[in-house]
Structure formats: C-alpha cells, structure tokens
Motif scaffolding. Structure first.
Motif, PDB file in Angstrom:
ATOM      1  N   SER A 113       0.837  -1.197   0.000  1.00 50.44           N
ATOM      2  CA  SER A 113       0.000   0.000   0.000  1.00 50.44           C
ATOM      3  C   SER A 113       0.869   1.244   0.000  1.00 50.44           C
ATOM      4  N   VAL A 114       0.328   2.294  -0.597  1.00 52.37           N
ATOM      5  CA  VAL A 114       0.991   3.581  -0.548  1.00 52.37           C
ATOM      6  C   VAL A 114       0.654   4.201   0.800  1.00 52.37           C
ATOM      7  N   CYS A 115       1.657   4.739   1.468  1.00 52.20           N
ATOM      8  CA  CYS A 115       1.467   5.082   2.870  1.00 52.20           C
ATOM      9  C   CYS A 115       2.167   6.381   3.250  1.00 52.20           C
ATOM     10  N   VAL A 116       1.486   7.200   4.036  1.00 57.80           N
ATOM     11  CA  VAL A 116       2.083   8.401   4.612  1.00 57.80           C
ATOM     12  C   VAL A 116       2.036   8.231   6.115  1.00 57.80           C
ATOM     13  N   THR A 117       3.168   8.334   6.766  1.00 57.33           N
ATOM     14  CA  THR A 117       3.193   8.100   8.202  1.00 57.33           C
ATOM     15  C   THR A 117       4.196   9.029   8.862  1.00 57.33           C
ATOM     16  N   SER A 118       4.219   9.030  10.179  1.00 57.61           N
ATOM     17  CA  SER A 118       5.279   9.751  10.866  1.00 57.61           C
ATOM     18  C   SER A 118       6.236   8.714  11.441  1.00 57.61           C
ATOM     19  N   ASP A 119       7.367   9.182  11.892  1.00 58.18           N
ATOM     20  CA  ASP A 119       8.450   8.270  12.254  1.00 58.18           C
ATOM     21  C   ASP A 119       8.232   7.700  13.657  1.00 58.18           C
ATOM     22  N   ASN A 120       7.472   6.620  13.721  1.00 56.48           N
ATOM     23  CA  ASN A 120       7.107   6.046  15.012  1.00 56.48           C
ATOM     24  C   ASN A 120       8.295   5.465  15.768  1.00 56.48           C
ATOM     25  N   PHE A 121       9.187   4.815  15.047  1.00 54.71           N
ATOM     26  CA  PHE A 121      10.359   4.235  15.698  1.00 54.71           C
ATOM     27  C   PHE A 121      11.184   5.341  16.348  1.00 54.71           C
ATOM     28  N   HIS A 122      11.432   6.399  15.591  1.00 60.81           N
ATOM     29  CA  HIS A 122      12.217   7.495  16.151  1.00 60.81           C
ATOM     30  C   HIS A 122      11.473   8.196  17.286  1.00 60.81           C
ATOM     31  N   GLY A 123      10.130   8.187  17.227  1.00 54.81           N
ATOM     32  CA  GLY A 123       9.353   8.747  18.327  1.00 54.81           C
ATOM     33  C   GLY A 123       9.705   8.080  19.648  1.00 54.81           C
ATOM     34  N   GLY A 124       9.809   6.763  19.632  1.00 56.99           N
ATOM     35  CA  GLY A 124      10.184   6.017  20.841  1.00 56.99           C
ATOM     36  C   GLY A 124      11.593   6.366  21.291  1.00 56.99           C
ATOM     37  N   GLU A 125      12.515   6.465  20.307  1.00 51.97           N
ATOM     38  CA  GLU A 125      13.896   6.852  20.643  1.00 51.97           C
ATOM     39  C   GLU A 125      13.929   8.237  21.270  1.00 51.97           C
ATOM     40  N   LEU A 126      13.186   9.153  20.639  1.00 50.88           N
ATOM     41  CA  LEU A 126      13.181  10.550  21.072  1.00 50.88           C
ATOM     42  C   LEU A 126      12.645  10.678  22.507  1.00 50.88           C
ATOM     43  N   ALA A 127      11.643   9.894  22.826  1.00 56.11           N
ATOM     44  CA  ALA A 127      11.082   9.923  24.181  1.00 56.11           C
ATOM     45  C   ALA A 127      12.157   9.544  25.196  1.00 56.11           C
ATOM     46  N   VAL A 128      12.922   8.488  24.886  1.00 52.91           N
ATOM     47  CA  VAL A 128      13.990   8.048  25.791  1.00 52.91           C
ATOM     48  C   VAL A 128      15.058   9.132  25.912  1.00 52.91           C
ATOM     49  N   GLN A 129      15.461   9.681  24.767  1.00 49.66           N
ATOM     50  CA  GLN A 129      16.494  10.724  24.784  1.00 49.66           C
ATOM     51  C   GLN A 129      16.060  11.909  25.649  1.00 49.66           C
ATOM     52  N   GLN A 130      14.803  12.313  25.510  1.00 51.55           N
ATOM     53  CA  GLN A 130      14.308  13.460  26.270  1.00 51.55           C
ATOM     54  C   GLN A 130      14.187  13.132  27.760  1.00 51.55           C
ATOM     55  N   LEU A 131      13.666  11.954  28.087  1.00 49.54           N
ATOM     56  CA  LEU A 131      13.552  11.561  29.496  1.00 49.54           C
ATOM     57  C   LEU A 131      14.942  11.505  30.127  1.00 49.54           C
ATOM     58  N   PHE A 132      15.902  10.934  29.397  1.00 47.92           N
ATOM     59  CA  PHE A 132      17.268  10.785  29.885  1.00 47.92           C
ATOM     60  C   PHE A 132      17.921  12.153  30.105  1.00 47.92           C
ATOM     61  N   ALA A 133      17.801  13.025  29.095  1.00 44.08           N
ATOM     62  CA  ALA A 133      18.430  14.347  29.179  1.00 44.08           C
ATOM     63  C   ALA A 133      17.842  15.173  30.310  1.00 44.08           C
ATOM     64  N   ARG A 134      16.625  14.847  30.735  1.00 42.92           N
ATOM     65  CA  ARG A 134      15.972  15.573  31.817  1.00 42.92           C
ATOM     66  C   ARG A 134      16.077  14.823  33.144  1.00 42.92           C
TER      67      ARG A 134
END
Lengths: 329, 329
Positions: free
Chosen positions: A146-167
């Motif tokens: 299928s043709v698909c438009v999405t946002s970067d879910n995998f990186h979303g999870g990474e980003l959450a960890v990075q932000q929690l860690f940095a804080r």
C-alpha cells in the motif's frame, strides 16, 4: 439555462476551449479569463452527470477514519478537508467505527466510480487487498503493497527516551495499549527499547490491554501500585504509546500522590492540545498532523491522475513540552 | 458485467421489480430477498451516472460545520455520519472556517444536483436566503424561514441558575463570548437573567469579547481581579456560555487561588467530555448532541423526499455534574 455554446459565443472562443477550461486543462491565460468571465456572467452550470459519464471523475475523495470523536483523527480531518478543497476536491467523510463493512462500502463506491480515491486510516489488510487499482493511500498504517504516509514512530520512541534521559530519568517504563494500532505502537516501543539499550538504561514494558482508547485506568493503577517500593515508584520516567493513555497514567499517578514531573516524568505520543487548540495536554512526541494531511492528499491526487508517487512517506516527529517533564539538566 | 436484465432473469422477477428494489421502493419481502441474492451472486453494480440523470438523487448530504477541531462539532458529526449511513446517505463534510465562500460553494453544488440536501451549523442569513427550494436544515441556529433543529438555550440559562441556587450560590455572574454564535449565547444569557430575576438574585453579565473560542484568559482574569474584595470574589456562582469559556474561567480562578467549587461554583454549557469520551470536563448544561444529530438528519431526509417537516425542533438540555459544583444542599 445557458449552454456551453452560449458561453463560447459570449467569450468569443471555440466550444472546445470552454470545455478545456471547465475540465481544468491548459489554455492560454487570456482565453481562461474570457471563459471564466462568461461562465460567471451567464451563470452557466456544468451538467455534472454528463461530465461524470465522460471523464469518470467525480472530484471526490473518501476519507475513512476509525471515528471523528478521537481528537487526533479530528485534527487530521481538519487539515485534510482544507487541502482537498484547495485541489478542488470534495470530501466524503466515513467513520469505519471498527467495522470492516464500511471500508468495503467505500471500496465498492470507488469501484463504481463514485469516488476517485480513498484516504484511509483504518483498513485491515484483507479489505485493502480487494482495492485493485483504486487509488488508496493509507495514513499512519503501513500495509503490504500500500501507498502510505506516516510519521516516524520508531524514532518517536527513541526521542522519548532521549528526552527523558536528558531531563534526568534513569529507570524507564513504556506503557502501550494493545489497540488496533498495534503495528504502530509496537514500532514506538521498538524505538523506545532500542534507545534504552543504547544508553544501557533499565526499562520495562507494560501492555495495558486491548482497550483502544487507553482508558483502562484501573489496570494501570494496579500495575503502578505493584511497582511501589517504600512509597516510591520504581520508575522515574514513563513513555506512553498515545496521549490518551498518557493522560490516564497521569490521573492514576495523581491519585497515588506521585508528583509529576518532580518524581516521575511522563511523555505521551501524538501532541494533543487543550480542546485541540490550546496548550499541550502533556509533554509528548508530536506527530506532524498538518504535514501528514498535506502529503496524504497530495499522494492520493497523484494516484488519481496516474502520476508517479513515493510508496512510503515518513515525516519527522518532534518533542513538545506540556508540563509533565522537567527542564533540561 | 451483469445488467439489470441478467439480475431479473437470475431472480425470476420482472426488470421493474429489480429496479424497485435497487431504488429502495416497496416490493414483497420474498422478491426483495430474491433480487438481493441475485445482485450479490452476479456482482451487479448500478450505473451511478445513468441513475443520477434519471432520478436526480445522489444520496449525498453536505454537512457544513465551522470546523471539526471544536469538540462540540466533532461530536455532532460523529452522530450525523452514522445516522446518514443508516438512511443510505453519504456525507460530504465541509468546514466553512468562518468563510462565506464555502457555504456558497455547497449551495451551488445543491443547485447543480450534486448533493441532495444540506445540514448546516454555520450559514449566515445572506447565504441561506439564496438556498431557494434546496433542502437546508440548520442545527443550533435559528434564522428566518429556515428549518431548524436546536436545543433549548433559554432554558439552559434558567437551569444553570436553578442548579447554582439549589447548591448554595447567591451572587451570580454570566460570562459569554461575543462569537458568531451570538444569537444562541444571547438566549442562554436571557434565560439566565430571567431566572435570576424570578429568584430575586443579584447578577452581572460579562462579555469576554469576540474571541470565538473563548480563550481570552487575560481579559477574564482582569475582570475577576477587579471584582475581588478582601481576597474574596464578589460572585459565588458563575455560568459561562460555552464549556470552552468555562475551562478558561476555571484556569483563571485556579491561578487566583479561588477554590472551585468550595468558594465559587461554575457551570458551563455544552457538556464536553474528557477527550470526547471520558468524564465531563466541568459541571455543565449538556446539549442532547445525539438527539440533535438524529433529528437534523431525519428532517433533511424528509425535506429531500418532499415530506412534511416541523419547522422548529427544540430538544431538552440537562444538567451534568463535572466537579465544579457542590452537592445539593
């Protein structure tokens, strides 16, 4: 009532030129202006059905969402409708309400040339395999072929960890709801786990059950209760697969007198705002809703016009502060 | 591809009978079953455009809302779509976004027989006067000569006063936003004032300005600040014309350390819920959204079928507790 010949006479151009203008094909700017002025002056109206018989285009796109009550889907539709209008397309809005029947119904309409394309957030794979060469674009769901438009879910999870860690968080918990969105929430969890391992952080994953809305407050409360040691939660950073789920977790922590963000930081996913317009409801990984809507509409229009499209468009997510995380250390 | 004759042969009925079934007219249950089975078996599909040319019906209704981001409109559309689907109608969703141009566009479509009727929450009177004999039903707006489905706004104001009074408030304040909804919010205010006079309660009315969303927090904060005497607010009961406005007032009172509902009780209007599904966001006069959607759809379908309709349908509102009022004394 004025005919196409009347318009041609009035504008002083050939009937074919009028037809081209009405169907959106290229003519000189001068002729376009003349025809449009005559159409306006004579109040000419195209015969829709005759036009449909000829071109087989209806200038309609069916947008299928699970339901419009869910704020994230309401936001998407808010932007999709405006973008379709810009292209001269009307929008059928359909709520599948977790029933496959309605997906089928709109696929059927597309097959009968009653809609030119489908922009969907809900199909199951079985339905989609029946779509044949009907222009179908999925938003936020990646299915085979299928043709698909999405946002970067995998990186979303990474980003959450990075932000929690940095804080300042060091012991992390991921809570997901086992909803129909499982393929996406799983990717968010994968990104979360990968980033934790990379930073050598201890982490746990909790599945709050298959409540699609993430309102299983009691189950989450019990889980958190079980992980209290000496009146303190074992985790100091929580990431949830959706903001809805995050708000449920926040409510449970308030009841348990766990201070957010002082004791535990919390990051959700989606980027929901107060009444869809105001402040962020909690710190979150925000999906680029407007860009997703724009890319989704652009892609389905290209498919309708039989122009080449990118099979997979992945748009970047961002971290937004909503009061459930501390300032950067 | 199967023709209507193939279906008639397969079902063992006349072509006219098949046509009746396909167009939703009455035939015997036995014949209906036979035809439907043959349609399914042969995969027969009606020629939409030919049908359109003949009956001039498209089985579509345009639903026009100011925008779908506003939770109250999302709730309405949630129910309208399901109700239209039940009648076999598809829904064009249009957001007027406070621009008259889009209202005109859909009126134009209706005039061209591209939609059978319009269910609107946004027309200005000028637009509506152009509708001619197009089936148009307004929800929550009462304009001259228009068919309208609304909830009882005047009684909503009365009910707010009755509830505040019964729960102990004696000095009341009504805050409205001077939005496009003015005719409605004025009625809510009229009911409020009438009930205050009846109970011989002192009251004031504050207009928070023409911010449609009611997010003019600063203006409201200043107003409340001006009405503080010895660290106490002069009012002990507040009614707001919308829940959005009520939440803004609640936020301002929290900042000022005014305790709700201990010191001041607060009642909004609409009946919004947490993420459109959970608990009520504040105590409120709830509009019967589902009933309004059902009545609106029923009325526009009747108009399309040229059946008689009630010109004005007024549905009852109810008081709902959402934590910003005390228990009954």
């Amino acid at each position: 009532m004025a005919t196409i010949k009347d318009v041609a006479n009035d504008a002083g151009v050939a009937v074919g030129t009028v037809s081209k203008v009405l169907n959106g094909h290229h003519v000189s700017a001068e002729n376009k202006r003349k025809v449009e002025e005559s159409v306006a002056r004579l109040g000419y109206q195209m015969n829709y059905y005759a036009r449909g018989l000829k071109t087989r285009y209806t200038y309609t796109v069916a947008v299928i969402v699970p339901d419009i009550l869910t704020p994230f889907f309401a936001c998407l539709v808010y932007y999709i409708e405006q973008e379709l209008y810009r292209y001269g397309y009307r929008m059928f809005l359909c709520q599948s309400l977790h029933e496959a029947e309605k997906d089928s119904y709109y696929l059927q309409l597309a097959r009968q040339n009653k809609v030119d394309g489908i922009l969907g957030i809900t199909f199951n794979t079985t339905q989609l395999s029946q779509a044949g060469d009907i222009p179908v674009v999925m938003i936020d769901r990646h299915l085979d072929n299928s043709v698909c438009v999405t946002s970067d879910n995998f990186h979303g999870g990474e980003l959450a960890v990075q932000q929690l860690f940095a804080r300042g968080s060091r012991k992390l918990l991921f809570i997901r709801s086992g909803s129909r969105l499982s393929s996406e929430t799983l990717k968010r969890g994968d990104g979360f786990a990968a980033a934790c391992r990379e930073k050598q952080l201890s982490y746990e994953v909790m599945d709050s059950g298959d409540d699609a809305c993430g309102f299983n407050g009691e189950g989450i409360g019990e889980y958190l209760q079980m992980h209290m040691t000496d009146g303190k939660l074992e985790f100091d950073g929580i990431y949830t697969s959706t903001d809805g789920l995050g708000l449920t977790v926040l409510e449970q922590m308030r009841r348990m007198n766990i201070r957010v963000p002082q004791d535990v930081q919390l990051i959700g996913h989606d980027g929901l705002r107060h009444l869809n317009r105001g402040a962020y409801l909690l710190s979150s990984i925000a999906q680029p809703v407007e860009d997703m809507a724009r890319a989704g509409v652009e892609t389905v229009i290209h498919l309708i016009r039989r122009e080449p499209v990118q099979e997979m468009t992945v748009l970047p997510v961002t971290f937004v502060e909503g009061g459930t995380t501390r300032t950067m250390e």
